[in-house]
Design a protein around this motif. Structure first.
Motif, mmCIF file in Angstrom:
data_model
loop_
_atom_site.group_PDB
_atom_site.id
_atom_site.type_symbol
_atom_site.label_atom_id
_atom_site.label_comp_id
_atom_site.label_asym_id
_atom_site.label_seq_id
_atom_site.Cartn_x
_atom_site.Cartn_y
_atom_site.Cartn_z
ATOM 1 N N LYS A 63 0.440 -0.869 -0.564
ATOM 2 C CA LYS A 63 0.328 0.004 -0.064
ATOM 3 C C LYS A 63 0.461 0.628 -0.098
ATOM 4 C CE LYS A 63 -4.242 -1.806 0.244
ATOM 5 N NZ LYS A 63 -4.830 -1.631 -0.993
ATOM 6 N N ARG A 64 1.473 1.214 0.736
ATOM 7 C CA ARG A 64 3.180 2.731 0.783
ATOM 8 C C ARG A 64 3.696 2.590 -0.766
ATOM 9 N NH1 ARG A 64 1.348 1.152 6.214
ATOM 10 N NH2 ARG A 64 0.274 3.116 6.938
ATOM 11 N N SER A 107 -7.290 2.794 -5.008
ATOM 12 C CA SER A 107 -7.646 4.365 -4.067
ATOM 13 C C SER A 107 -7.624 4.026 -2.958
ATOM 14 C CB SER A 107 -9.526 4.292 -4.485
ATOM 15 O OG SER A 107 -9.838 2.609 -3.714
ATOM 16 N N GLU A 108 -6.985 2.885 -2.542
ATOM 17 C CA GLU A 108 -6.330 2.533 -1.252
ATOM 18 C C GLU A 108 -4.483 2.869 -0.830
ATOM 19 O OE1 GLU A 108 -8.453 -0.845 0.132
ATOM 20 O OE2 GLU A 108 -9.938 0.016 1.114
ATOM 21 N N SER A 109 -4.679 3.092 -2.316
ATOM 22 C CA SER A 109 -2.696 2.908 -2.278
ATOM 23 C C SER A 109 -2.167 4.607 -1.995
ATOM 24 C CB SER A 109 -1.955 3.311 -3.533
ATOM 25 O OG SER A 109 -2.680 4.332 -4.142
ATOM 26 N N LEU A 110 -1.161 4.530 -0.635
ATOM 27 C CA LEU A 110 -0.567 5.453 0.667
ATOM 28 C C LEU A 110 0.925 6.387 -0.988
ATOM 29 C CD1 LEU A 110 -1.510 4.633 3.574
ATOM 30 C CD2 LEU A 110 -2.226 5.860 1.956
ATOM 31 N N ILE A 111 0.885 7.478 -1.274
ATOM 32 C CA ILE A 111 1.903 7.853 -2.088
ATOM 33 C C ILE A 111 3.023 8.614 -0.824
ATOM 34 C CG2 ILE A 111 2.708 9.438 -3.820
ATOM 35 C CD1 ILE A 111 1.336 6.542 -4.533
ATOM 36 N N GLY A 112 3.590 8.673 -0.877
ATOM 37 C CA GLY A 112 4.972 9.212 0.118
ATOM 38 C C GLY A 112 6.097 10.093 -0.732
ATOM 39 N N ILE A 113 6.058 11.288 -0.262
ATOM 40 C CA ILE A 113 6.983 12.499 -0.723
ATOM 41 C C ILE A 113 7.788 12.390 -0.208
ATOM 42 C CG2 ILE A 113 5.348 14.311 0.954
ATOM 43 C CD1 ILE A 113 5.735 16.028 -1.681
ATOM 44 N N ALA A 114 9.204 12.933 -0.944
ATOM 45 C CA ALA A 114 10.560 12.285 -0.034
ATOM 46 C C ALA A 114 11.720 13.650 -0.660
ATOM 47 C CB ALA A 114 11.122 10.683 -0.597
ATOM 48 N N ALA A 115 12.823 13.855 0.309
ATOM 49 C CA ALA A 115 13.304 14.869 0.012
ATOM 50 C C ALA A 115 15.175 13.858 1.103
ATOM 51 C CB ALA A 115 13.500 15.690 1.005
ATOM 52 N N LYS A 116 15.663 14.292 0.727
ATOM 53 C CA LYS A 116 17.828 13.528 0.976
ATOM 54 C C LYS A 116 17.478 13.937 2.516
ATOM 55 C CE LYS A 116 20.530 16.831 -0.405
ATOM 56 N NZ LYS A 116 21.128 17.220 -1.413
#
Length: 589
Positions: free
Chosen positions: A157-158, A194-203
């Motif tokens: 999911k993530r 629709s239940e997927s979870l999206i992670g925004i990232a940074a170093k």
């Protein structure tokens, strides 16, 4: 428990093929039950996670070398499968799920919740250069995302978008380019699941980059945030006394979200990589691990996925060496899980002798205090009754009514009521760093008569260790080349994230030989690290002390590399001037 989503097959296979492993885990790690319902819930999350480099994460055969040892101490949350673009779509329209499916099944059987990393490029995408964000061919990228998320939706999911940007992006690519990729990913993933979870990232802790990406269009297109705060942890591993900086990572991110994307202010924050090089010492690595998880849980990090389980292609960072031999950090991880449990409740912090920190949790079987001495200072604690004290590096438990603290952390079980009371009263309050500077107009660091720093809300990496360094002019200054002495950190309560006009002043003087010397000021700005407009400053002479001033209107201090500003010299000019004081002052608008 049977489920309609296909998990039943995995669960039954898990029991058939993993019964013996389950017995071993139950006996060795309380609370680490193989195939527990939570472990097979792809949305589950807890603080104790693990990650891997590429060569230990390509196949089931790679995982077999080290994953069972991770399972044995109760680790549950695995960062990412081999889900890179080139791994699953080596040719346009041809999908290869074999390695992914096999490894996902293997990890599920060993009780791991697994995430995915959306990353990389493919040779057949000729619209984008290798090593850049694929923003010139977003339709192809979106098809990759949709196919991968749809294929794995029952078990993953993530999904992180890229690995620690702006790393792995083009020289001319900006946070706006990353924002385009985030938006395309979010839409494609949600269309497939629709239940997927999206992670925004940074170093690192590059909150400035996240800030810019959200402003550029990523707003509302993410469900969690990932960071890799290696550099901030280095200050902890080196005993620089920067616990307050580490404890301010999550508060800084949430402060940014409150301004840029209030609807996402409370999304989970995950450290999908964090580790410590064993070259610092095996015990030092273990100490850093205990402190990282202690302070990470205390500030609300949803999961820390230690990098890494076993040494591979990224240096000696593993809980295990290349041969699978367990390091003290492996034992320490197991002891943390054993005594804190999979989901410890943070109760608050305590402070001893106004400088030594302790963090209190409701653990697996009772209350647990994790404590250590700040920097090289020793502290003798009296508990008033005999308590059990755990050495996390060995698991040895001793009983004592007093404790001599060192930089090596310990776990104290079933803490006294007075400690619990103090902890509960402090919960939610910022960790003090030598005083309360939340309302101060200025902070400073000044050398005393013996060259020791008097820190009033302004600190260096060298801290108290500069007492033995080269000093001059009657002991009222120190050399500009003292390790860490040219790198400065303001108290996070004085200034963090908020952009307000400031003035930085430094009082300097050339050395006795009057050698040519100078430096430039580099600081965290709204655009990342930046050189002050004044450019290079040459110290005039050694006849007197000289005050140099910088007025800055775009500072944005977030400690993304563990500090806020530095005086940088070229060549050996560090050796040729002395520093008497540095002051940071908020200037009225």
């Amino acid at each position: 428990m049977l489920r309609e989503n296909g998990t039943a097959m995995i669960l039954s296979s898990c029991f058939l093929r993993g019964a013996l492993a389950a017995i071993l885990v139950i006996n060795s790690a309380p609370g680490a039950l193989l195939c527990a319902e939570e472990a097979l819930d792809p949305t589950a999350l807890g603080p104790f996670g693990i990650g891997s480099c590429h060569i230990n994460n390509r196949s089931v055969q790679d995982a077999e070398r080290w994953v069972p040892q991770m399972q044995a101490i109760g680790l549950k949350y695995y960062r990412a499968l081999p889900t890179g673009w080139s791994q699953v779509e080596p040719e346009e329209g041809r999908w290869d799920w074999k390695a992914l499916d096999a490894q996902l099944q293997y990890l599920n059987e060993h009780g791991f919740v697994v995430g995915g990393l959306l990353n990389g490029g493919v040779k057949w995408n000729t619209l984008d250069k290798p090593g850049t964000l694929p923003v010139n061919n977003l339709p192809a990228w979106s098809r990759y995302v949709a196919a991968l998320v749809g294929h794995s939706k029952e078990r993953v999911k993530r999904w992180e978008v890229w690995n620690e940007p702006p790393n792995g992006t083009g020289r001319d690519q900006t946070p706006a380019d990353y924002a385009k990729l985030v938006v395309a990913t979010y839409k494609a993933a949600k269309s497939a699941d629709s239940e997927s979870l999206i992670g925004i990232a940074a170093k690192s802790v590059h909150v400035n980059y996240l800030d810019q990406a959200i402003q550029a269009g990523a707003k509302d297109h993410f469900d969690y945030i990932t960071l890799h705060p290696y550099e901030v942890l280095n200050g902890i591993a080196d005993n620089a006394g920067t616990e307050a900086v580490f404890m301010n990572i999550v508060p800084t991110v949430r402060k940014m979200l409150a301004v840029r994307n209030p609807e996402k202010m409370h999304v989970p924050i995950v450290f999908t990589e964090l580790g410590c090089d064993v070259k610092k010492g095996a015990d030092v690595q273990a100490h850093a691990l205990v402190k990282a998880y202690t302070m990470g849980i205390a500030q609300g990090v949803a999961c820390i996925q230690w990098f890494e389980g076993m040494d591979g292609d990224s240096g000696p960072l593993g809980l295990l060496d290349r041969k699978g031999v367990e390091r003290p950090s492996y034992t320490a991880m197991g002891q943390m899980i054993r005594h804190l449990g999979q989901h410890p409740e943070y109760l608050g912090w305590v402070i001893y002798q106004e400088k030594h920190y302790g963090f209190v949790f409701q653990g697996a079987k009772g209350t647990v205090l994790v404590t250590w001495a700040r920097q090289a200072n020793a502290a003798d604690l009296q508990f008033g009754k005999e308590l059990e004290v755990v050495d996390p590096l060995t698991g040895q438990i001793t009983r004592a009514d007093k404790l001599s603290l060192s930089v090596a952390p310990v776990l104290v079980l079933d803490v006294p009521e007075a400690t619990l009371k103090e902890a509960r009263e402090s919960k939610g309050k910022p960790l003090p760093w030598g005083g309360d500077y939340a309302e101060a107009r200025s902070v400073s660091i000044t050398m005393d008569g013996e060259g020791r720093p008097i820190e009033k809300g302004l600190h260096t990496f060298s801290g108290e260790s500069v007492a033995g360094a080269v000093v001059a002019y009657g002991g009222s200054a120190r050399a500009g080349n003292v390790p860490g002495g040219n790198i400065f950190i303001v108290d996070p309560q004085f200034l963090s994230y908020t952009t307000t006009p400031i003035e930085i002043t430094a009082v300097v003087r050339r050395n006795e030989a009057n050698d040519n010397a100078g430096f430039k000021l580099v600081y965290e700005s709204t655009r990342g690290l930046k050189t002050a407009k004044a450019g290079w400053y040459t110290v005039p002479d050694n006849k007197e002390w000289h005050t140099v001033r910088w007025k800055i209107d775009d500072a944005q201090f977030v400690n993304y590399w563990g500090y806020n500003f530095a005086l940088e010299s070229d060549g050996n000019q560090y050796n040729k001037y002395y520093l008497q004081s540095v002051t940071v002052t908020k200037v009225a608008k």
